[in-house]
Each structure stands twice: as C-alpha cells, then as structure tokens.
Design an enzyme around this catalytic site. Structure first.
Site, mmCIF file in Angstrom:
data_model
loop_
_atom_site.group_PDB
_atom_site.id
_atom_site.type_symbol
_atom_site.label_atom_id
_atom_site.label_comp_id
_atom_site.label_asym_id
_atom_site.label_seq_id
_atom_site.Cartn_x
_atom_site.Cartn_y
_atom_site.Cartn_z
ATOM 1 N N LYS A 51 1.732 -8.529 -13.489
ATOM 2 C CA LYS A 51 1.674 -8.801 -12.049
ATOM 3 C C LYS A 51 1.610 -10.320 -11.908
ATOM 4 O O LYS A 51 0.576 -10.929 -12.189
ATOM 5 C CB LYS A 51 0.425 -8.154 -11.451
ATOM 6 C CG LYS A 51 0.191 -8.471 -9.981
ATOM 7 C CD LYS A 51 0.742 -7.398 -9.099
ATOM 8 C CE LYS A 51 0.330 -7.618 -7.642
ATOM 9 N NZ LYS A 51 0.817 -6.553 -6.766
ATOM 10 N N GLY A 76 0.785 -1.229 0.000
ATOM 11 C CA GLY A 76 0.000 0.000 0.000
ATOM 12 C C GLY A 76 0.811 1.270 0.000
ATOM 13 O O GLY A 76 0.357 2.304 0.516
#
Length: 209
Positions: free
Chosen positions: A32, A12
């Site tokens: 990813k 984050g």
C-alpha cells in the site's frame, strides 16, 4: 510478471478485502504505497491478518483519515509522487491504491497519474449497489483515457447480474468475479470466496503487461 494494481470506484467498497484475496490466490506480497489514517487497523494490517503474506512497508504513512494531500498538509509534509515507484521484487505483487482514481496525492497529481506512470494492469473493484454503473463506467473511461491497462472488474456485494452485465458490456472489460460480504471474515472464508475470482485472467493480465 508485472504487479497487479487494485483500485476502486470509491472508498470503503472492499478494495482491501479483494487485495487480500488476490494475495492469497497468487501467493503474492502486498504493498500500500500511501496510508492515510493510523488510529484503527490499517489496510496493510488487514491484509497481513487475512492472508498471512509478507506486507511491504508503506512509502507514506499519515495519521489523518482523509485524502492523502489533505492528510499530508495537516502534518506539514508534502508527498512527492516522483518518489513513489513500484518495488523491484521477485514474484507477484498486489498493490492497493487509496479511495478512487482521482484521489489527489498533491495539488497536481492523482492516483490515476501514478498508475499511468507505472503501466501495470489494474483491477477495478466496483460495488453492486445503486449508483455503481455511473461510477464504474466513469472510472473505466478515465483508466482508458490515461492509457492504463485494465485487467477487468471485480464486483463487491450481493449479486446483481443485470447491473454487472451492463458495466462489463458497456465498459468493454472482463468480469473477473464477485466477492460477497463475508460474515465472519476470516482467512478461511476469504480463501473459499476467492474461488469465484478469475485467477487465470488476472495472471494473464500480469504476464501480458
């Protein structure tokens, strides 16, 4: 030209936004390898929305937003790190890890192990907030100990020149720029902010690896 891997000191902290900026700047594709958490917009979705670039399918998609080895266990599957290989494509590729370097893929293998096997250069994304010096220097030490080439650090957040200088000097790495928090976050504002990143140094790392 080798792919560039984007990792971070924690979860984050802006890795996906940095990845989207690099995809824009490099005219790259995005991958990813492992996505944990599917209920909200995924990292691949975010990069596609912000960059308009081609996004390669994730190798592993897990519903639970948790460490990949825990998510996999909850779904009754096991991630085989040996199957996670860098895509063989032409042109630049931006690869984003999950969380930080020591996030496990299974009970024996971390993302750091995966990066060491791949041998591609890594960009470390670091906050500028309190605690970042410790987290950043530990991450840089771990990368070096594993023999992973480090392109440098991209900072995320408000400018903190003294903190940034400490990490760069003590870590012995290149300062690749800083992305501030963008509000609104759009393809245009991201493109403008990306001008602050040292694209030449990033390209040089990709070509030298």
């Amino acid at each position: 030209m080798r792919p560039i891997i984007v990792t971070g000191t924690d979860t984050g902290i802006g890795k996906t936004i940095v990845s989207a900026a690099l995809v824009q700047l490099l005219g790259a594709r995005y991958w990813k390898p492992v996505q944990s958490g599917l209920e909200e917009e995924t990292d691949s979705d975010i990069v596609a929305r912000l960059s308009g670039a081609e996004v390669l399918p994730e190798a592993v998609r897990l519903s639970l937003p948790a460490s990949p080895h825990i998510s996999a266990e909850a779904e009754g599957v096991r991630i085989d790190p040996e199957t996670l290989k860098l895509p063989e494509i032409s042109g630049p590729l931006v690869v984003e890890g999950a969380g930080g370097l020591m996030v496990p893929l299974d009970d024996e293998t971390t993302f750091l192990d995966l990066f060491a096997r791949w041998g591609a250069p890594v960009v470390l994304v670091a906050r500028t907030a309190l605690g970042t010096i410790n987290h950043s220097l530990l991450s840089l030490a771990a990368l070096r100990a594993a023999g992973v080439p480090v392109a440098g650090v991209i900072f995320s957040g408000e400018a903190a020149p003294r903190v940034e200088r400490t990490i760069i000097e003590m870590g012995g790495v290149a300062h690749l720029g800083r992305l501030d928090r963008l509000d609104p976050l759009t393809p245009d504002t991201l493109r403008a902010a990306g001008d602050a990143l040292d694209l030449a140094a990033i390209r040089a790392a990709m070509e030298a690896a």
